[in-house]
Structure formats: C-alpha cells, structure tokens
Design a protein around this motif. Structure first.
Motif, PDB file in Angstrom:
ATOM      1  N   PRO A  39      79.913  82.216  48.025  1.00  0.00           N
ATOM      2  CA  PRO A  39      79.455  83.603  47.906  1.00  0.00           C
ATOM      3  C   PRO A  39      77.973  83.813  48.175  1.00  0.00           C
ATOM      4  CG  PRO A  39      80.943  83.065  46.115  1.00  0.00           C
ATOM      5  CD  PRO A  39      80.662  81.777  46.838  1.00  0.00           C
ATOM      6  N   ASP A  40      77.159  82.760  48.069  1.00  0.00           N
ATOM      7  CA  ASP A  40      75.721  82.909  48.296  1.00  0.00           C
ATOM      8  C   ASP A  40      75.285  82.471  49.691  1.00  0.00           C
ATOM      9  OD1 ASP A  40      75.049  83.863  45.680  1.00  0.00           O
ATOM     10  OD2 ASP A  40      75.381  81.831  44.935  1.00  0.00           O
ATOM     11  N   PHE A  41      76.197  81.901  50.469  1.00  0.00           N
ATOM     12  CA  PHE A  41      75.863  81.445  51.826  1.00  0.00           C
ATOM     13  C   PHE A  41      75.596  82.663  52.709  1.00  0.00           C
ATOM     14  CE2 PHE A  41      76.727  79.782  56.089  1.00  0.00           C
ATOM     15  CZ  PHE A  41      76.063  78.567  56.042  1.00  0.00           C
ATOM     16  N   THR A  42      74.540  82.606  53.526  1.00  0.00           N
ATOM     17  CA  THR A  42      74.123  83.791  54.278  1.00  0.00           C
ATOM     18  C   THR A  42      73.785  83.450  55.724  1.00  0.00           C
ATOM     19  OG1 THR A  42      72.490  85.574  54.383  1.00  0.00           O
ATOM     20  CG2 THR A  42      71.714  83.480  53.550  1.00  0.00           C
ATOM     21  N   ALA A  43      73.935  84.449  56.600  1.00  0.00           N
ATOM     22  CA  ALA A  43      73.479  84.342  57.986  1.00  0.00           C
ATOM     23  C   ALA A  43      72.057  84.849  58.139  1.00  0.00           C
ATOM     24  CB  ALA A  43      74.409  85.133  58.909  1.00  0.00           C
ATOM     25  N   ASP A  44      71.469  85.371  57.062  1.00  0.00           N
ATOM     26  CA  ASP A  44      70.098  85.864  57.109  1.00  0.00           C
ATOM     27  C   ASP A  44      69.114  84.704  56.954  1.00  0.00           C
ATOM     28  OD1 ASP A  44      70.373  88.669  57.524  1.00  0.00           O
ATOM     29  OD2 ASP A  44      71.146  88.848  55.486  1.00  0.00           O
ATOM     30  N   ASP A  45      67.819  85.027  56.942  1.00  0.00           N
ATOM     31  CA  ASP A  45      66.786  83.999  56.931  1.00  0.00           C
ATOM     32  C   ASP A  45      66.617  83.329  55.574  1.00  0.00           C
ATOM     33  OD1 ASP A  45      66.065  84.067  59.601  1.00  0.00           O
ATOM     34  OD2 ASP A  45      64.668  85.719  59.316  1.00  0.00           O
ATOM     35  N   ALA A  46      67.090  83.945  54.513  1.00  0.00           N
ATOM     36  CA  ALA A  46      67.003  83.353  53.183  1.00  0.00           C
ATOM     37  C   ALA A  46      68.121  83.907  52.321  1.00  0.00           C
ATOM     38  CB  ALA A  46      65.648  83.656  52.536  1.00  0.00           C
ATOM     39  N   ALA A  47      68.612  83.077  51.411  1.00  0.00           N
ATOM     40  CA  ALA A  47      69.654  83.519  50.492  1.00  0.00           C
ATOM     41  C   ALA A  47      69.028  84.209  49.288  1.00  0.00           C
ATOM     42  CB  ALA A  47      70.483  82.318  50.021  1.00  0.00           C
ATOM     43  N   ILE A  48      69.670  85.265  48.788  1.00  0.00           N
ATOM     44  CA  ILE A  48      69.215  85.972  47.593  1.00  0.00           C
ATOM     45  C   ILE A  48      70.023  85.444  46.413  1.00  0.00           C
ATOM     46  CG2 ILE A  48      68.847  88.213  46.526  1.00  0.00           C
ATOM     47  CD1 ILE A  48      67.278  87.610  49.151  1.00  0.00           C
ATOM     48  N   LEU A  49      69.329  84.815  45.451  1.00  0.00           N
ATOM     49  CA  LEU A  49      70.007  84.092  44.379  1.00  0.00           C
ATOM     50  C   LEU A  49      69.700  84.704  43.012  1.00  0.00           C
ATOM     51  CD1 LEU A  49      69.124  80.471  45.566  1.00  0.00           C
ATOM     52  CD2 LEU A  49      71.180  81.802  46.095  1.00  0.00           C
ATOM     53  N   PRO A  50      70.687  84.753  42.125  1.00  0.00           N
ATOM     54  CA  PRO A  50      70.480  85.296  40.771  1.00  0.00           C
ATOM     55  C   PRO A  50      69.927  84.249  39.828  1.00  0.00           C
ATOM     56  CG  PRO A  50      72.770  84.726  41.067  1.00  0.00           C
ATOM     57  CD  PRO A  50      72.086  84.411  42.380  1.00  0.00           C
ATOM     58  N   VAL A  51      68.806  83.604  40.219  1.00  0.00           N
ATOM     59  CA  VAL A  51      68.223  82.548  39.388  1.00  0.00           C
ATOM     60  C   VAL A  51      66.717  82.762  39.316  1.00  0.00           C
ATOM     61  CG1 VAL A  51      70.004  80.878  39.971  1.00  0.00           C
ATOM     62  CG2 VAL A  51      67.939  80.995  41.364  1.00  0.00           C
ATOM     63  N   GLY A  52      66.075  82.030  38.425  1.00  0.00           N
ATOM     64  CA  GLY A  52      64.630  82.095  38.314  1.00  0.00           C
ATOM     65  C   GLY A  52      64.187  83.046  37.229  1.00  0.00           C
ATOM     66  N   ASN A  53      62.887  82.998  36.925  1.00  0.00           N
ATOM     67  CA  ASN A  53      62.347  83.853  35.869  1.00  0.00           C
ATOM     68  C   ASN A  53      61.384  84.885  36.432  1.00  0.00           C
ATOM     69  OD1 ASN A  53      60.309  82.177  36.608  1.00  0.00           O
ATOM     70  ND2 ASN A  53      59.738  81.504  34.545  1.00  0.00           N
ATOM     71  N   PHE A  54      61.585  85.268  37.675  1.00  0.00           N
ATOM     72  CA  PHE A  54      60.737  86.288  38.272  1.00  0.00           C
ATOM     73  C   PHE A  54      61.006  87.636  37.615  1.00  0.00           C
ATOM     74  CE2 PHE A  54      61.099  83.503  42.224  1.00  0.00           C
ATOM     75  CZ  PHE A  54      59.932  82.822  41.925  1.00  0.00           C
ATOM     76  N   ALA A  55      60.004  88.515  37.679  1.00  0.00           N
ATOM     77  CA  ALA A  55      60.099  89.806  37.001  1.00  0.00           C
ATOM     78  C   ALA A  55      61.261  90.642  37.531  1.00  0.00           C
ATOM     79  CB  ALA A  55      58.782  90.562  37.144  1.00  0.00           C
ATOM     80  N   THR A  56      61.528  90.547  38.818  1.00  0.00           N
ATOM     81  CA  THR A  56      62.616  91.342  39.393  1.00  0.00           C
ATOM     82  C   THR A  56      63.985  90.751  39.102  1.00  0.00           C
ATOM     83  OG1 THR A  56      62.534  90.167  41.509  1.00  0.00           O
ATOM     84  CG2 THR A  56      61.117  92.104  41.269  1.00  0.00           C
ATOM     85  N   GLY A  57      64.022  89.490  38.667  1.00  0.00           N
ATOM     86  CA  GLY A  57      65.305  88.853  38.389  1.00  0.00           C
ATOM     87  C   GLY A  57      66.048  88.403  39.638  1.00  0.00           C
ATOM     88  N   ARG A  58      65.420  88.509  40.815  1.00  0.00           N
ATOM     89  CA  ARG A  58      66.071  88.098  42.053  1.00  0.00           C
ATOM     90  C   ARG A  58      65.175  87.124  42.807  1.00  0.00           C
ATOM     91  NH1 ARG A  58      67.943  92.599  45.838  1.00  0.00           N
ATOM     92  NH2 ARG A  58      65.809  93.349  45.573  1.00  0.00           N
ATOM     93  N   THR A  59      65.783  86.101  43.367  1.00  0.00           N
ATOM     94  CA  THR A  59      65.053  85.032  44.032  1.00  0.00           C
ATOM     95  C   THR A  59      65.546  84.877  45.457  1.00  0.00           C
ATOM     96  OG1 THR A  59      64.798  83.838  41.941  1.00  0.00           O
ATOM     97  CG2 THR A  59      64.501  82.571  43.951  1.00  0.00           C
ATOM     98  N   ALA A  60      64.622  84.680  46.397  1.00  0.00           N
ATOM     99  CA  ALA A  60      64.980  84.311  47.765  1.00  0.00           C
ATOM    100  C   ALA A  60      64.727  82.818  47.936  1.00  0.00           C
ATOM    101  CB  ALA A  60      64.149  85.103  48.770  1.00  0.00           C
TER     102      ALA A  60
END
Length: 348
Positions: A39-60
């Motif tokens: 589900p996280d595999f992408t044809a774009d330049d980076a995958a958007i992952l629901p991990v990390g402690n960034f303020a937005t809650g979204r990680t590339a």
C-alpha cells in the motif's frame, strides 16, 4: 513459495534499462513493482509514510543511487549531485528534507584526495539544503568492479501541511511550467567526457531545490492547487512529461518556442543530433498547476537565483490521453516520441 517472472534464458539487463525511458518502466513493472508491491509503494519520487514525529504527522521517504562519470564536472561533482538528487525528490512531494543517510561503493585505488573533495561537496550542499547526513556505510570493491565511486543516498522529509503533489494529479487545463533552461546537466556531462572533442562552456544546473519548492507553496493560498512537481533528472523534461501523461491519463501539448534552452546547449544538441528535452537536468522542476495561478508561480520562481528563466511551456488537454504533442515554431503539431533505448549521455 516465491514466484518469479518468466524471462528467456538470454534476457539480460542492458544500459537502456537504466536510461529512464520505456525499458526502465518495463523493468520496474516486471521486476521491482511486481515483488515490492504494497500500500505504500509509489511511482512518485518519494513515498508518503505515516511514521515519524514530525509536526505534520506525515513523512516522505526516498532513496537514490548515483554513478555519474566523470565524477567531477563543471558545476559540481558526484557528492553534490547525490545530495541534490535526494533532497529534490523529497521536495517534489511537498516535503521539507530533514535527514539523509549515504552509502559509498569505492573502487580500490580511488584517490583519497578526490574522495575528500566529494565528501566536502556533500557536506556543503547538505548545509545549503538544510538537511543533516546522519548515517552511512562504506564498501571498497576490487579494481574494475566499480567505476571510481558510487553513492546511494536515502532521505526523510516532513510534509508541508496540505501539500499533495503527485504525478497522478495533473488535470486538463493545467499550465506546465519549467523552472529554467533544460538539458544543461546532460550537456555538461557530455562535454566533460571529451568523447566528441567539443569545446563548449556549459555548467551543470545541479542545485538543491527545497527552498524553491517552499517558496512556491508559500505563494499560493491553497497548497493543493499545485498538482504535480517533478525534477527532470534522468531522461530530462521529455521523459517526465510522458510519465505524468500516463499516470494522470491526460494529454500534454507543448509550445516549442516557449521552452528555454541555453544557446550553448542548443549548439551541442545540434552538432550531435540530440533533443534538449531528453537531456538530464539536476536543478530544474516541472510543475503542473491551474492556469489561473501559473503567472504567480512563474513570478515567484523568477525572483529566486536557481529559476530566473522559469517559463510556461504548455498545457494539459483531455485529448490524446497519454501522449505528448509538440507545437513547432511554424505552428504545426507533432508527437514527441516516447524515449526508448539508451539515452545519451548516461548521467546516473
């Protein structure tokens, strides 16, 4: 049980598989996407992952490999290129690059002075891009097993709020913008190799573009209005446009006179019969956004040092889905062919 694809006994990986055209897409589809699909595999330049402690809650998250030859060229070296390539892939997804790791494969006998210059360029470029190199790995291969030095970089970035650029979001009516003259990096590498005895003062456009992308998003109230951002690296602007046309199921019409090409790059291409649209860039973005905000985006870009020649070069149309059409200087229209075979020069 692992199921592998059926390939003829004489099927082999060729240089064309690494050139970014049709064979590359087929290789990714038949081998990597087939086995790595999730589900996280992408044809774009980076995958958007629901991990990390960034303020937005979204990680590339992205990774890339670099094998450019020669390792040093006018405007940069493989170290600078490795940072720019990964930072720009994250930025194209609307992310602020935060962390990088790097892995080196070094040929036995490679000069330490040159390796030090590469590492210094990486550090300088990372600092300019506002990203930290936090981990790495080093391997030394026997003579002839590696062409000098190869670098693999992996990056993590924090998604900007509401930023949603993707190759699948281009829409009919969108304007197509390039952030500067095209084909410069590929032409610089070609001349630096001295294979054709061409004397031309061409400097690579290699540059980190995260600040450019942040400025673009800051220029518009609705960040989701910037539909697509891609960096035109391997295969150049032409290959990027074919990819986006296929992913978004739209047609693309380009205005040839509007495409910025430096005179020296055009001269080299004329001598060698090359199309500037298929030469690599390492400091240029391709943007898709509604016509209404396109002039504002171009104005923003032209105020920045790495995009003073930004221009609208075409538009998206619902006609001829998946195709790219070029309107020539004399007003006729012709299909821009999908790239195939080994694209010259090989730059990554």
């Amino acid at each position: 049980m692992i199921m592998t694809a059926e390939f003829p006994d004489d099927a082999r990986v060729t240089l064309a598989h690494g050139a970014g055209g049709r064979q590359t897409a087929a290789l990714i589809a038949r081998v990597f996407a087939r086995h790595f699909q999730n589900p996280d595999f992408t044809a774009d330049d980076a995958a958007i992952l629901p991990v990390g402690n960034f303020a937005t809650g979204r990680t590339a998250f992205t990774t890339d490999g670099f094998i450019v030859s020669p390792w040093q060229f006018p405007g940069g070296n493989i170290g600078k290129l490795s940072i720019c390539g990964t930072v720009n892939d994250l930025a194209c997804m609307g992310a602020v690059p935060r962390y990088l790791s790097c892995a080196f494969q070094i040929e036995e006998g490679f000069p330490l002075r040159d390796l030090d210059a590469i590492a210094a360029a990486m550090a300088e470029t990372a600092k300019a891009a506002g990203v930290r190199i936090v981990a790495g790995d080093t391997k030394v291969a026997g003579r002839g097993q590696v062409d000098g030095v190869f670098i693999t970089t992996t990056g993590l970035g924090e998604l900007l709020p509401d930023a949603e650029p993707s190759g699948s979001r281009a829409e009919a009516g969108d304007a197509i913008i390039v952030t500067g003259d095209v084909g410069r990096h590929g032409a610089a590498i070609l001349v630096a190799r001295r294979d054709f005895a061409i004397d031309a003062a061409i400097t690579s456009d290699c540059a980190p573009l995260a600040a450019t992308v942040r400025a673009l998003f800051a220029a518009v109230p609705d960040k989701s209005a910037i539909h697509t951002i891609r960096d035109a690296t391997r295969g150049g602007v032409g290959t990027v446009l074919h990819e986006i046309a296929a992913e978004s199921h739209v047609g693309i019409e380009l205005d040839a006179p509007a495409i910025p090409v430096a005179p020296e790059v055009r001269g080299v291409c004329g001598l060698l019969g090359l199309e500037p649209l298929y030469l690599a860039c390492e400091g240029r973005l391709v943007l898709f956004a509604p016509q209404a905000i396109a002039p504002k985006l171009v104005e923003t870009l032209r105020a920045l040092p790495d995009s003073r020649q930004a221009a609208i070069i075409g538009h998206v149309t619902p006609d001829f889905s998946g195709r790219v059409v070029l309107r020539t200087e004399i007003g006729t229209k012709t299909l821009l062919p999908e790239p195939s075979g080994e694209l010259l020069p090989r730059i990554c």
